[in-house]
Design an enzyme around this catalytic site. Structure first.
Site, PDB file in Angstrom:
ATOM      1  N   ASP A   1      38.918 -37.933  -6.974  1.00  0.00           N
ATOM      2  CA  ASP A   1      38.150 -36.792  -7.477  1.00  0.00           C
ATOM      3  C   ASP A   1      36.693 -37.211  -7.667  1.00  0.00           C
ATOM      4  O   ASP A   1      36.362 -38.393  -7.648  1.00  0.00           O
ATOM      5  CB  ASP A   1      38.708 -36.321  -8.827  1.00  0.00           C
ATOM      6  CG  ASP A   1      39.941 -35.441  -8.665  1.00  0.00           C
ATOM      7  OD1 ASP A   1      40.209 -35.015  -7.527  1.00  0.00           O
ATOM      8  OD2 ASP A   1      40.624 -35.201  -9.664  1.00  0.00           O
TER       9      ASP A   1
ATOM     10  N   LYS B   1      36.234 -31.659  -6.347  1.00  0.00           N
ATOM     11  CA  LYS B   1      35.957 -30.235  -6.462  1.00  0.00           C
ATOM     12  C   LYS B   1      34.858 -30.008  -7.482  1.00  0.00           C
ATOM     13  O   LYS B   1      34.679 -30.783  -8.421  1.00  0.00           O
ATOM     14  CB  LYS B   1      37.211 -29.475  -6.910  1.00  0.00           C
ATOM     15  CG  LYS B   1      38.420 -29.651  -6.008  1.00  0.00           C
ATOM     16  CD  LYS B   1      39.651 -29.008  -6.620  1.00  0.00           C
ATOM     17  CE  LYS B   1      40.887 -29.242  -5.768  1.00  0.00           C
ATOM     18  NZ  LYS B   1      42.112 -28.678  -6.397  1.00  0.00           N
TER      19      LYS B   1
ATOM     20  N   MET C   1      35.249 -27.335 -18.334  1.00  0.00           N
ATOM     21  CA  MET C   1      34.486 -26.826 -17.192  1.00  0.00           C
ATOM     22  C   MET C   1      34.120 -25.355 -17.399  1.00  0.00           C
ATOM     23  O   MET C   1      34.193 -24.535 -16.481  1.00  0.00           O
ATOM     24  CB  MET C   1      35.287 -27.001 -15.898  1.00  0.00           C
ATOM     25  CG  MET C   1      35.782 -28.425 -15.658  1.00  0.00           C
ATOM     26  SD  MET C   1      34.446 -29.641 -15.532  1.00  0.00           S
ATOM     27  CE  MET C   1      33.802 -29.241 -13.918  1.00  0.00           C
TER      28      MET C   1
END
Length: 423
Positions: free
Chosen positions: A196, A218, A325
């Protein structure tokens, strides 16, 4: 005996007869090690410790309760003396030498034909250390090497063909010191790392040059490698016989889609190990001195990723809400909580880049935090904490604190670049 006179080797004693002369503590320890190697052990000693007798009673070794005879070395492959009597040990060693049988003389390591190293086992690796006949020195070195292997500081990676597998490793919020020992070890064994963009990225620089790193990171609203493709990569690499580590930020099972990846791998017959990590939902607020629960302030907390779920969490200042997030939807989230009944003066803290050198903390209220974050250019990765626990932070403004809330002294964050914005 000089260290240059030693030729290191390993004995395979499975099913082979060996002799231990002596029945004390050292003899028991040596006999146990020989049994672990699969040897057929005979102990000769007039008296024996409880440990030796228990092994004999269990049928794991043969105990001859008598003094040593020279013909005891006939037909054996290996001899260990441990009587504590130098004269007896010397006689046993001499008889073994005459029969050309390797013998470890516990009474005189200088004249011993063989030495027993200090041994440790890490996974399927056996470490054996000789240190010039100094057993304590050998044990200290053995322990240091074993610790380095277990922590991933030394490579455990296999070089020959092996069965493929997948390990879902939670790397924590980004600081390399927050990955678990098990996770670090598996990373050191990996042939392929599927990484990641968050987590302990600096550890990737320590991988061997031939370890492949596949980037699947991502960002909010941008998933260049879809989850279905990540699942396929894990299975495909494992089916080729590779040890695959899926290195994630935080914990793989806390909003990390680790459950989906593990399920997909198992459906395709791939062995999966899950290594929990330090989740950013708890650790990143802690980096700013904010506990998610605190006596007198909050007994529970909820972790969510978007404002849609906020209608389902308690809208009370004594129930901590952690948004992951959530910077892009901060205004909507604050509005949703306000409509649900949460007061506008409820404290809110935002921690960006937790535990990293550029960590930054923004503190405000539910009614002001969206404007503050926009003015300061707050960006993900960030963890947003909503609730009275924010009052405990050493960065909270004075007017947030009361006598009831100032009894704690949370640790100051490690970074010196933290900036606090308050209304």
């Amino acid at each position: 005996m000089a260290i240059q006179d030693i030729y290191p080797t390993a004995l395979r004693l499975l099913g082979r007869p060996v002799l231990v002369v002596g029945g004390g503590r050292v003899a028991a320890r040596r006999a146990k090690g020989l049994l672990d190697a699969g040897a057929r052990v005979t102990v000769v000693a007039p008296e024996a410790t409880a440990a030796v007798r228990e092994l004999a009673d269990a049928g794991l070794l043969t105990w001859e309760p008598r003094t040593y005879r020279s013909d005891d070395v006939d037909g054996v492959w290996f001899v260990q003396t441990a009587t504590g009597d130098p004269a007896v040990d010397t006689l046993v060693a001499s008889d073994a030498e005459a029969q050309r049988v390797w013998c470890v003389n516990a009474s005189d390591h200088e004249s011993s034909a063989a030495w027993t190293p200090a041994v440790a086992v890490v996974d399927d690796v056996k470490i054996a250390v000789n240190a010039g006949g100094d057993p304590r020195r050998a044990m200290a070195l053995r322990d240091a090497v074993a610790t380095a292997l277990e922590s991933g500081d030394l490579p455990l990676r296999r070089r020959r063909a092996h069965r493929g597998s997948v390990a879902l490793v939670g790397g924590g919020p980004g600081d390399t010191g927050l990955i678990t020992v098990r996770g670090r070890r598996l990373l050191g064994q990996a042939d392929v790392v599927v990484a990641d963009r968050l987590g302990p990225r600096e550890l990737l620089n320590e991988l061997a040059p031939d370890v492949r790193v596949i980037e699947v990171g991502k960002t909010p609203g941008h998933h260049p490698v879809p989850q279905a493709e990540i699942n396929r990569i894990l299975v495909e690499e494992a089916l080729q016989g590779h040890r695959v580590v899926r290195l994630k930020g935080g914990d793989p099972y806390v909003l990390g889609r680790g459950g989906e990846e593990a399920e997909f791998c198992r459906q395709h017959g791939i062995e999966v190990e899950v290594v929990s990590g330090v989740t950013s939902a708890i650790s990143v607020p802690a980096a700013a001195g904010i506990p998610v629960t605190h006596r007198g302030l909050a007994k529970g907390f909820s972790v969510v990723t978007g404002h849609e779920e906020l209608s389902e969490v308690p809208a009370r200042a004594d129930h901590t809400v952690v948004l992951l997030m959530g910077v892009g939807q901060l205004r909507e989230s604050a509005s949703a909580l306000g409509k649900a009944g949460l007061p506008g003066d409820t404290p809110v803290g935002i921690v960006e880049n937790g535990y990293l050198p550029d960590q930054r903390v923004t503190i405000g209220t539910l009614g002001t935090i969206a404007d503050q974050a926009e003015a300061a250019g707050v960006a993900n990765p960030a963890v947003i904490v909503i609730g009275d626990v924010v009052r405990v932070s050493p960065f909270a403004p004075t007017h947030f604190k009361t006598a009831d809330y100032s009894t704690t002294s949370p640790n100051k964050p490690r970074t010196s670049t933290t900036r606090v914005l308050t209304p």
